[in-house]
Scaffold this motif. Structure first.
Motif, PDB file in Angstrom:
ATOM      1  N   ASN A 133       0.837  -1.207   0.000  1.00  0.00           N
ATOM      2  CA  ASN A 133       0.000   0.000   0.000  1.00  0.00           C
ATOM      3  C   ASN A 133       0.868   1.251   0.000  1.00  0.00           C
ATOM      4  N   VAL A 134       0.557   2.181  -0.860  1.00  0.00           N
ATOM      5  CA  VAL A 134       1.186   3.499  -0.846  1.00  0.00           C
ATOM      6  C   VAL A 134       0.183   4.461  -0.184  1.00  0.00           C
ATOM      7  N   GLN A 135       0.581   5.010   0.947  1.00  0.00           N
ATOM      8  CA  GLN A 135      -0.329   5.881   1.713  1.00  0.00           C
ATOM      9  C   GLN A 135      -0.131   7.353   1.330  1.00  0.00           C
ATOM     10  N   PHE A 136      -1.200   8.168   1.526  1.00  0.00           N
ATOM     11  CA  PHE A 136      -1.168   9.573   1.142  1.00  0.00           C
ATOM     12  C   PHE A 136      -1.685  10.442   2.296  1.00  0.00           C
ATOM     13  N   LYS A 137      -1.266  11.684   2.251  1.00  0.00           N
ATOM     14  CA  LYS A 137      -1.796  12.652   3.196  1.00  0.00           C
ATOM     15  C   LYS A 137      -3.211  13.066   2.790  1.00  0.00           C
ATOM     16  N   SER A 182      -2.260  13.773  -3.527  1.00  0.00           N
ATOM     17  CA  SER A 182      -1.867  12.642  -4.377  1.00  0.00           C
ATOM     18  C   SER A 182      -0.348  12.570  -4.528  1.00  0.00           C
ATOM     19  N   LEU A 183       0.366  13.338  -3.714  1.00  0.00           N
ATOM     20  CA  LEU A 183       1.834  13.362  -3.767  1.00  0.00           C
ATOM     21  C   LEU A 183       2.407  12.107  -3.099  1.00  0.00           C
ATOM     22  N   ILE A 184       3.347  11.442  -3.787  1.00  0.00           N
ATOM     23  CA  ILE A 184       3.984  10.224  -3.253  1.00  0.00           C
ATOM     24  C   ILE A 184       5.100  10.634  -2.299  1.00  0.00           C
ATOM     25  N   GLU A 185       5.025  10.198  -1.068  1.00  0.00           N
ATOM     26  CA  GLU A 185       6.043  10.520  -0.075  1.00  0.00           C
ATOM     27  C   GLU A 185       7.318   9.707  -0.340  1.00  0.00           C
ATOM     28  N   GLN A 223       9.574   1.904  -1.917  1.00  0.00           N
ATOM     29  CA  GLN A 223       8.751   0.716  -2.120  1.00  0.00           C
ATOM     30  C   GLN A 223       8.406   0.539  -3.595  1.00  0.00           C
ATOM     31  N   LEU A 224       8.075   1.626  -4.260  1.00  0.00           N
ATOM     32  CA  LEU A 224       7.769   1.550  -5.689  1.00  0.00           C
ATOM     33  C   LEU A 224       9.005   1.213  -6.525  1.00  0.00           C
ATOM     34  N   ASP A 267      -8.899   6.476   8.663  1.00  0.00           N
ATOM     35  CA  ASP A 267      -8.846   7.314   7.465  1.00  0.00           C
ATOM     36  C   ASP A 267      -7.458   7.301   6.832  1.00  0.00           C
ATOM     37  N   PHE A 268      -6.418   7.252   7.672  1.00  0.00           N
ATOM     38  CA  PHE A 268      -5.052   7.206   7.146  1.00  0.00           C
ATOM     39  C   PHE A 268      -4.865   5.974   6.261  1.00  0.00           C
ATOM     40  N   PHE A 269      -5.323   4.814   6.698  1.00  0.00           N
ATOM     41  CA  PHE A 269      -5.152   3.585   5.914  1.00  0.00           C
ATOM     42  C   PHE A 269      -6.055   3.547   4.686  1.00  0.00           C
ATOM     43  N   ASP A 270      -7.134   4.331   4.700  1.00  0.00           N
ATOM     44  CA  ASP A 270      -8.020   4.362   3.535  1.00  0.00           C
ATOM     45  C   ASP A 270      -7.447   5.205   2.399  1.00  0.00           C
ATOM     46  N   ARG A 271      -6.580   6.156   2.709  1.00  0.00           N
ATOM     47  CA  ARG A 271      -5.979   7.008   1.668  1.00  0.00           C
ATOM     48  C   ARG A 271      -4.782   6.256   1.060  1.00  0.00           C
ATOM     49  N   ARG A 272      -5.059   5.467   0.059  1.00  0.00           N
ATOM     50  CA  ARG A 272      -4.022   4.532  -0.396  1.00  0.00           C
ATOM     51  C   ARG A 272      -4.175   4.178  -1.871  1.00  0.00           C
ATOM     52  N   VAL A 273      -3.090   3.634  -2.400  1.00  0.00           N
ATOM     53  CA  VAL A 273      -3.111   2.896  -3.672  1.00  0.00           C
ATOM     54  C   VAL A 273      -2.545   1.519  -3.374  1.00  0.00           C
ATOM     55  N   THR A 274      -3.305   0.498  -3.640  1.00  0.00           N
ATOM     56  CA  THR A 274      -2.890  -0.880  -3.369  1.00  0.00           C
ATOM     57  C   THR A 274      -2.335  -1.511  -4.647  1.00  0.00           C
ATOM     58  N   LEU A 275      -1.184  -2.177  -4.507  1.00  0.00           N
ATOM     59  CA  LEU A 275      -0.532  -2.827  -5.651  1.00  0.00           C
ATOM     60  C   LEU A 275      -0.528  -4.334  -5.419  1.00  0.00           C
TER      61      LEU A 275
END
Length: 246
Positions: free
Chosen positions: A133-137, A141-144, A150-151, A226-234
Motif C-alpha cells: 500500500n502506498v499511503q497519502f496525506k 496525491s503526492l507520493i512521499e 517501495q515503488l 482514514d489514514f489507511f483508507d488514503r491509499r493505492v494498493t498494488l
C-alpha cells in the motif's frame, strides 16, 4: 708382410661372406645390427693393420662390441624420446583435467549465485505482498519519499521478471463528497502508475481502477482508519495467472 695381407684378405672375405649370407637367409633379429656390422668391419681393418691376423681377430671382436654399444645407445635415445613424448601428453591431459575442474567449479558458483538471487526475489515478493500500500496525506496525491523506495522495489521486480504485471487500485477516505473522493483516488492511481513507468516499466504491464471512498478498510471511521483508507494498493500478478483469469 705378405702373410699379413693374405690373412687380412682371408678373414675379411670370410666375415663379409657370413654377413652377406645372413642377410640373404633372413635370420637377422628384429633389432637393427647396422652399428655392429660397421664396428665389426672397422675393427677387422684396424686390427689387421696394427697386429696382423691375430690383431685382425681382436680388432673384429672389439669393433663388434663398439658397434653393439652404439646400437644400444641409439635404442636408449629412442626410448628416452618416446618417454618424453608420453610425459608431454600426460602433462597436457593433466592441464585439460585441471581446466575442466575449474570450469565445473565456476559452474557450481554460478548455480549457487542464481539460487541466491531467486531466493532474494522470492523474499522481496513476499515482503511486497505484505505491505503493498502506498499511503497519502489528506487531500493529496503526492507520493512521499518513504513509499518511493517501495515503488522502486516493485519496478526492480518487474524489470527482472518480465512475466510479472501489477494491478493497482486507488482509494480515498470517507471525508468529503463522493465526486471529490473519486477524482482524488483516480489522481493517486495516476501518480503511482507514472512513477513506475518512469523507472522503465512498460505501461501495458500496469492495470488499475479507482474506487473513491467506496471500499474502506475498517467499518469504523476515525483518524487512524482514514489514514489507511488514503491509499493505492498494488498486487503482483504473474502473466500466466492473468491470462487464465481472462
Amino acid at each position: 708382410m705378405k702373410k699379413q695381407l693374405v690373412a687380412i684378405a682371408v678373414i675379411s672375405s670370410v666375415l663379409f661372406s657370413n654377413i652377406s649370407y645372413g642377410a640373404q637367409s633372413n635370420t637377422i633379429p628384429e633389432r637393427e645390427n647396422t652399428e655392429e656390422l660397421v664396428g665389426l668391419s672397422s675393427g677387422i681393418i684396424l686390427g689387421a693393420v696394427v697386429g696382423g691376423p691375430i690383431g685382425a681377430f681382436i680388432g673384429a671382436l672389439t669393433g663388434s662390441l663398439i658397434g653393439k654399444s652404439v646400437g644400444d645407445d641409439s635404442e636408449i635415445e629412442a626410448q628416452q624420446s618416446l618417454l618424453s613424448q608420453q610425459q608431454y601428453e600426460i602433462n597436457e591431459t593433466s592441464q585439460k583435467i585441471a581446466q575442466m575442474n575449474q570450469q565445473q567449479q565456476s559452474l557450481e558458483e554460478v548455480k549457487s549465485e542464481l539460487a541466491r538471487l531467486k531466493a532474494h526475489q522470492k523474499q522481496t515478493l513476499a515482503e511486497l505482498g505484505v505491505g503493498m500500500n502506498v499511503q497519502f496525506k489528506t487531500g493529496s496525491s503526492l507520493i512521499e519519499p518513504l513509499f518511493k523506495q517501495q515503488l522502486d522495489n516493485v519496478a526492480y521486480m518487474m524489470a527482472s521478471m518480465p512475466e510479472l504485471n501489477v494491478d493497482l487500485m486507488g482509494f480515498a477516505d470517507r471525508r468529503g463528497n463522493d465526486d471529490f473522493n473519486q477524482a482524488l483516488s483516480e489522481q493517486r492511481l495516476i501518480e503511482v502508475t507514472n512513477y513506475i513507468v518512469a523507472q522503465g516499466i512498460d505501461k501495458s504491464r500496469l492495470q488499475g481502477q479507482a474506487y473513491g471512498a467506496s471500499a474502506p478498510m475498517h467499518p469504523d471511521q476515525n483518524v487512524e482508519n482514514d489514514f489507511f483508507d488514503r491509499r493505492v494498493t498494488l498486487t503482483l500478478i504473474p502473466e500466466s495467472a492473468q491470462l487464465a483469469a481472462n
